[in-house]
Structures are given as C-alpha cells and as structure tokens.
Design a protein around this motif. Sequence first.
Motif, PDB file in Angstrom:
ATOM      1  N   ALA A  19       5.616 -20.880   3.605  1.00 29.70           N
ATOM      2  CA  ALA A  19       6.250 -22.142   4.010  1.00 29.70           C
ATOM      3  C   ALA A  19       5.789 -23.300   3.131  1.00 29.70           C
ATOM      4  O   ALA A  19       6.605 -24.091   2.647  1.00 29.70           O
ATOM      5  N   VAL A  20       4.491 -23.410   2.899  1.00 30.22           N
ATOM      6  CA  VAL A  20       3.958 -24.513   2.089  1.00 30.22           C
ATOM      7  C   VAL A  20       4.413 -24.377   0.640  1.00 30.22           C
ATOM      8  O   VAL A  20       4.876 -25.343   0.032  1.00 30.22           O
ATOM      9  N   GLY A  21       4.308 -23.190   0.064  1.00 29.69           N
ATOM     10  CA  GLY A  21       4.742 -22.989  -1.317  1.00 29.69           C
ATOM     11  C   GLY A  21       6.218 -23.289  -1.517  1.00 29.69           C
ATOM     12  O   GLY A  21       6.602 -23.945  -2.485  1.00 29.69           O
ATOM     13  N   THR A  22       7.034 -22.834  -0.582  1.00 30.08           N
ATOM     14  CA  THR A  22       8.472 -23.101  -0.657  1.00 30.08           C
ATOM     15  C   THR A  22       8.744 -24.592  -0.573  1.00 30.08           C
ATOM     16  O   THR A  22       9.576 -25.132  -1.317  1.00 30.08           O
ATOM     17  N   ALA A  23       8.049 -25.278   0.322  1.00 26.81           N
ATOM     18  CA  ALA A  23       8.240 -26.724   0.469  1.00 26.81           C
ATOM     19  C   ALA A  23       7.857 -27.468  -0.809  1.00 26.81           C
ATOM     20  O   ALA A  23       8.582 -28.370  -1.255  1.00 26.81           O
ATOM     21  N   LEU A  24       6.729 -27.111  -1.419  1.00 26.09           N
ATOM     22  CA  LEU A  24       6.300 -27.787  -2.643  1.00 26.09           C
ATOM     23  C   LEU A  24       7.314 -27.571  -3.771  1.00 26.09           C
ATOM     24  O   LEU A  24       7.668 -28.508  -4.486  1.00 26.09           O
ATOM     25  N   ALA A  25       7.790 -26.331  -3.907  1.00 29.49           N
ATOM     26  CA  ALA A  25       8.766 -26.034  -4.961  1.00 29.49           C
ATOM     27  C   ALA A  25      10.080 -26.772  -4.720  1.00 29.49           C
ATOM     28  O   ALA A  25      10.668 -27.319  -5.653  1.00 29.49           O
ATOM     29  N   ALA A  26      10.540 -26.806  -3.471  1.00 31.75           N
ATOM     30  CA  ALA A  26      11.808 -27.484  -3.163  1.00 31.75           C
ATOM     31  C   ALA A  26      11.695 -28.988  -3.355  1.00 31.75           C
ATOM     32  O   ALA A  26      12.632 -29.635  -3.833  1.00 31.75           O
ATOM     33  N   ALA A  27      10.563 -29.558  -3.006  1.00 31.05           N
ATOM     34  CA  ALA A  27      10.391 -31.016  -3.069  1.00 31.05           C
ATOM     35  C   ALA A  27      10.194 -31.544  -4.474  1.00 31.05           C
ATOM     36  O   ALA A  27      10.619 -32.668  -4.783  1.00 31.05           O
ATOM     37  N   PHE A  28       9.573 -30.761  -5.341  1.00 33.20           N
ATOM     38  CA  PHE A  28       9.220 -31.266  -6.667  1.00 33.20           C
ATOM     39  C   PHE A  28       9.843 -30.480  -7.815  1.00 33.20           C
ATOM     40  O   PHE A  28       9.697 -30.858  -8.972  1.00 33.20           O
ATOM     41  N   GLY A  29      10.549 -29.389  -7.509  1.00 34.48           N
ATOM     42  CA  GLY A  29      11.088 -28.553  -8.562  1.00 34.48           C
ATOM     43  C   GLY A  29       9.976 -27.732  -9.199  1.00 34.48           C
ATOM     44  O   GLY A  29       8.807 -27.861  -8.837  1.00 34.48           O
ATOM     45  N   THR A  30      10.335 -26.877 -10.123  1.00 34.57           N
ATOM     46  CA  THR A  30       9.347 -26.017 -10.776  1.00 34.57           C
ATOM     47  C   THR A  30       9.576 -26.021 -12.278  1.00 34.57           C
ATOM     48  O   THR A  30      10.620 -26.429 -12.766  1.00 34.57           O
ATOM     49  N   GLY A  31       8.559 -25.544 -12.986  1.00 38.18           N
ATOM     50  CA  GLY A  31       8.638 -25.422 -14.431  1.00 38.18           C
ATOM     51  C   GLY A  31       8.538 -26.759 -15.145  1.00 38.18           C
ATOM     52  O   GLY A  31       8.644 -27.821 -14.530  1.00 38.18           O
ATOM     53  N   ALA A  32       8.297 -26.675 -16.443  1.00 41.43           N
ATOM     54  CA  ALA A  32       8.221 -27.866 -17.293  1.00 41.43           C
ATOM     55  C   ALA A  32       8.240 -27.420 -18.744  1.00 41.43           C
ATOM     56  O   ALA A  32       7.843 -26.301 -19.065  1.00 41.43           O
ATOM     57  N   SER A  33       8.691 -28.304 -19.584  1.00 40.51           N
ATOM     58  CA  SER A  33       8.692 -28.029 -21.022  1.00 40.51           C
ATOM     59  C   SER A  33       7.266 -28.052 -21.542  1.00 40.51           C
ATOM     60  O   SER A  33       6.419 -28.797 -21.037  1.00 40.51           O
ATOM     61  N   PRO A  34       6.969 -27.270 -22.587  1.00 43.40           N
ATOM     62  CA  PRO A  34       5.650 -27.354 -23.207  1.00 43.40           C
ATOM     63  C   PRO A  34       5.487 -28.713 -23.889  1.00 43.40           C
ATOM     64  O   PRO A  34       6.467 -29.359 -24.274  1.00 43.40           O
ATOM     65  N   TRP A  35       4.243 -29.138 -24.068  1.00 46.22           N
ATOM     66  CA  TRP A  35       3.965 -30.472 -24.604  1.00 46.22           C
ATOM     67  C   TRP A  35       4.591 -30.684 -25.965  1.00 46.22           C
ATOM     68  O   TRP A  35       5.097 -31.752 -26.272  1.00 46.22           O
ATOM     69  N   TRP A  36       4.576 -29.655 -26.812  1.00 46.82           N
ATOM     70  CA  TRP A  36       5.095 -29.818 -28.169  1.00 46.82           C
ATOM     71  C   TRP A  36       6.596 -30.080 -28.170  1.00 46.82           C
ATOM     72  O   TRP A  36       7.092 -30.790 -29.025  1.00 46.82           O
ATOM     73  N   GLU A  37       7.318 -29.522 -27.205  1.00 45.55           N
ATOM     74  CA  GLU A  37       8.749 -29.788 -27.139  1.00 45.55           C
ATOM     75  C   GLU A  37       9.001 -31.230 -26.677  1.00 45.55           C
ATOM     76  O   GLU A  37       9.891 -31.903 -27.180  1.00 45.55           O
ATOM     77  N   THR A  38       8.214 -31.677 -25.717  1.00 47.50           N
ATOM     78  CA  THR A  38       8.357 -33.044 -25.228  1.00 47.50           C
ATOM     79  C   THR A  38       8.053 -34.048 -26.335  1.00 47.50           C
ATOM     80  O   THR A  38       8.787 -35.024 -26.518  1.00 47.50           O
ATOM     81  N   VAL A  39       7.001 -33.789 -27.106  1.00 47.04           N
ATOM     82  CA  VAL A  39       6.657 -34.675 -28.223  1.00 47.04           C
ATOM     83  C   VAL A  39       7.777 -34.657 -29.256  1.00 47.04           C
ATOM     84  O   VAL A  39       8.174 -35.707 -29.780  1.00 47.04           O
ATOM     85  N   GLY A  40       8.323 -33.480 -29.532  1.00 47.55           N
ATOM     86  CA  GLY A  40       9.440 -33.385 -30.476  1.00 47.55           C
ATOM     87  C   GLY A  40      10.641 -34.189 -30.023  1.00 47.55           C
ATOM     88  O   GLY A  40      11.303 -34.868 -30.822  1.00 47.55           O
ATOM     89  N   ASP A  41      10.929 -34.167 -28.723  1.00 49.50           N
ATOM     90  CA  ASP A  41      12.048 -34.952 -28.191  1.00 49.50           C
ATOM     91  C   ASP A  41      11.802 -36.444 -28.371  1.00 49.50           C
ATOM     92  O   ASP A  41      12.702 -37.206 -28.729  1.00 49.50           O
ATOM     93  N   ILE A  42      10.558 -36.870 -28.113  1.00 50.59           N
ATOM     94  CA  ILE A  42      10.209 -38.295 -28.248  1.00 50.59           C
ATOM     95  C   ILE A  42      10.351 -38.728 -29.703  1.00 50.59           C
ATOM     96  O   ILE A  42      10.946 -39.766 -30.000  1.00 50.59           O
ATOM     97  N   VAL A  43       9.802 -37.938 -30.616  1.00 47.98           N
ATOM     98  CA  VAL A  43       9.882 -38.264 -32.035  1.00 47.98           C
ATOM     99  C   VAL A  43      11.345 -38.274 -32.484  1.00 47.98           C
ATOM    100  O   VAL A  43      11.774 -39.160 -33.230  1.00 47.98           O
ATOM    101  N   GLY A  44      12.128 -37.307 -32.013  1.00 45.93           N
ATOM    102  CA  GLY A  44      13.540 -37.253 -32.366  1.00 45.93           C
ATOM    103  C   GLY A  44      14.300 -38.492 -31.926  1.00 45.93           C
ATOM    104  O   GLY A  44      15.226 -38.950 -32.606  1.00 45.93           O
ATOM    105  N   GLU A  45      13.919 -39.055 -30.792  1.00 48.71           N
ATOM    106  CA  GLU A  45      14.561 -40.275 -30.311  1.00 48.71           C
ATOM    107  C   GLU A  45      14.180 -41.494 -31.161  1.00 48.71           C
ATOM    108  O   GLU A  45      14.955 -42.457 -31.256  1.00 48.71           O
ATOM    109  N   LEU A  46      13.003 -41.453 -31.769  1.00 47.99           N
ATOM    110  CA  LEU A  46      12.532 -42.601 -32.557  1.00 47.99           C
ATOM    111  C   LEU A  46      13.102 -42.597 -33.975  1.00 47.99           C
ATOM    112  O   LEU A  46      13.158 -43.641 -34.614  1.00 47.99           O
ATOM    113  N   ILE A  47      13.488 -41.430 -34.468  1.00 53.10           N
ATOM    114  CA  ILE A  47      14.004 -41.343 -35.830  1.00 53.10           C
ATOM    115  C   ILE A  47      15.510 -41.586 -35.818  1.00 53.10           C
ATOM    116  O   ILE A  47      16.247 -40.923 -35.096  1.00 53.10           O
ATOM    117  N   PRO A  48      15.974 -42.563 -36.636  1.00 50.62           N
ATOM    118  CA  PRO A  48      17.416 -42.881 -36.651  1.00 50.62           C
ATOM    119  C   PRO A  48      18.245 -41.797 -37.305  1.00 50.62           C
ATOM    120  O   PRO A  48      17.909 -41.025 -38.055  1.00 50.62           O
TER     121      PRO A  48
END
Length: 157
Positions: free
Chosen positions: A128-157
């Motif tokens: 019950a608790v695990g299901t609630a946490l997953a439903a309330a906040f979602g699961t998974g996340a991108s690795p840090w290097w992909e997030t940094v790549g997205d940020i850098v990509g947004e800064l480069i024209p």
Amino acid sequence: MYVQIDLDGPAGTLRVSGYGMPTVDLVRAPGAPVNEHVPIGTRKTALLTLTVDGQPARIRPARGRLLRSSYRVDARVDGTRYRLMPCSWHESRLVRDGQRIGTLESSGDGTVEAEWKPDAGLTPRDRAVGTALAAAFGTGASPWWETVGDIVGELIP
C-alpha cells in the motif's frame, strides 16, 4: 491482491486501498501552488499530509533536480522506513529499512505496475505504501548526463 488507486492531481488527493490492506491517504494542502510535473502536485514536505490506516506518518520527498537520487521519496510509517528511488528511466526501487522489496513503475496517471521480490517478507502495508508513493510522485528519472545535455542544448543557439 487487488489495489485501488484514486488519484486526483488537481485536487491534490490520493487514496490507495484494497481488501486486506491498510488505506493510505496523501493530501496536498488546500490552496497550495501546483507543480504539474508531480502527480500529487508538490514535492514540498510542509504541504503534504500522509496517513496510513488513519494514523499519521511522515513523508519527505526530495527536491527532484539534476540527479536521480534527488527524486527519492522517504516515508516513515510506525517506525518502518520506506524509500522510493529511481533506478532507471521509468522504474524506481522500493526499499524498506534498507532492504529492496520491489520495483515499481508509474507515469503519473494513477496506475502503478509493481514487481515484488518474493523473498522480501512483503506485507500488505508495504504494498500500500509503495503503491501510494509511486502513484503520487511517479517513478524513474533521466540520468544526470542526459539532463545536463538537455540544459546545454537549450543554451546553444
């Protein structure tokens, strides 16, 4: 075991229930600002109230920034510590008192897929608790290097 998930993101309410399991309620404070990237609407501890079978419990979602670990959610229920933390792009692992008990997946739409470890001594409260946490906040996340790549990509024209 059937699990009923009732998530109303705009209203900031979540209820997880099922036959033979405790009811878990997570509520966002009325009038609190809504973060549309979080199914329950916020990751701010002060704006969330968690109860398990009517008894208060503690919840501490991390801020959700660059690293996968920043998307973890900690809960303490009657002396038991739970942590939901991303382990891949789409999945998060659920840990009870330091022991991995399952892997959950939820895209934030009020559904949760779970794979429970058969030898983990799983209880209805764990589910019950695990299901609630997953439903309330979602699961998974991108690795840090992909997030940094997205940020850098947004800064480069």
